[in-house]
Design a protein around this motif. Structure first.
Motif, short mmCIF file in Angstrom:
data_model
loop_
_atom_site.label_atom_id
_atom_site.label_comp_id
_atom_site.label_asym_id
_atom_site.label_seq_id
_atom_site.Cartn_x
_atom_site.Cartn_y
_atom_site.Cartn_z
N SER A 199 1.59 -24.77 3.46
CA SER A 199 2.99 -24.65 3.06
C SER A 199 3.19 -23.36 2.29
O SER A 199 2.23 -22.78 1.76
CB SER A 199 3.41 -25.84 2.19
OG SER A 199 2.79 -25.75 0.91
N ALA A 200 4.42 -22.93 2.18
CA ALA A 200 4.75 -21.73 1.40
C ALA A 200 4.42 -21.95 -0.07
O ALA A 200 3.90 -21.05 -0.75
CB ALA A 200 6.22 -21.37 1.58
N GLN A 259 0.73 -21.64 -0.54
CA GLN A 259 0.36 -20.23 -0.38
C GLN A 259 0.65 -19.45 -1.66
O GLN A 259 -0.17 -18.65 -2.10
CB GLN A 259 1.12 -19.63 0.82
CG GLN A 259 0.60 -18.30 1.27
CD GLN A 259 -0.77 -18.39 1.91
OE1 GLN A 259 -1.17 -19.41 2.46
NE2 GLN A 259 -1.52 -17.32 1.82
N ASN A 260 1.79 -19.70 -2.26
CA ASN A 260 2.16 -19.01 -3.51
C ASN A 260 1.22 -19.38 -4.65
O ASN A 260 0.84 -18.54 -5.45
CB ASN A 260 3.61 -19.32 -3.88
CG ASN A 260 4.59 -18.68 -2.93
OD1 ASN A 260 4.30 -17.66 -2.31
ND2 ASN A 260 5.76 -19.29 -2.79
#
Length: 170
Positions: free
Chosen positions: A90-91, A94-95
């Motif tokens: 997921s974003a 990832q962050n």
């Protein structure tokens, strides 16, 4: 001599269990650790800081500590390492992985092994002096429906002393 041996070790019962239940991350600079006799007895955070818990599915995390000595140089050092797998991509993940990669971390590893005194899980403290850093990681999805879809992350460090076991806790 300052490094006299102090005891032997008997053969233990077959009561130990392998595996990692969870890891907890803290930024090295946000933490003050207190230890006695190789056991971590207290931790104090800079105001506003905390531990971040990552629960791991069974069989997706491990830790090692490599001990390296040099007879020629008269030195010894310890290399703690922890590898975890996180399911899903997921974003948001990832962050957060990007932030993990940018920090020096103290990593607490909660094992499946139990303390004999009270039945609590054994927790190890890795990177308490120099921190661990994300040294390698992958995000991937396999070809088949049953293949891993997610991240594999490895954190490693180098320390003057072996890891500390968290003292009996409540």
């Amino acid at each position: 001599m300052a490094c006299e041996l102090t005891k032997g070790r008997a053969l233990d019962c077959k009561s130990s269990t392998g595996g990692v239940k969870a890891v907890y991350f803290a930024q090295l600079e946000d933490l003050t650790l207190t230890e006695a006799s190789g056991a971590l007895t207290d931790l104090e955070f800079v105001s506003g800081s905390t531990l971040f818990k990552y629960n791991l599915p069974r069989g997706t995390g491990n830790y090692t500590e490599t001990i390296t000595g040099s007879a020629e140089n008269g030195t010894v050092f310890y290399e703690p390492s922890v590898t975890i797998m996180l399911h899903g991509i997921s974003a948001a993940d990832q962050n957060e992985i990007k932030l993990l990669a940018q920090n020096r971390l103290v990593v607490f590893v909660q094992l499946n092994q139990k303390l004999s005194s009270n039945g609590h899980d054994v927790i190890l403290c890795l990177g308490r002096e120099n921190g661990l850093e994300l040294t390698t990681g992958t995000g991937a999805s396999g070809a088949g429906f049953g293949d891993m879809n997610g991240y594999t992350l490895t954190f490693a460090g180098a320390e003057r002393a072996p890891l500390a076991v968290v003292a009996d806790y409540t």
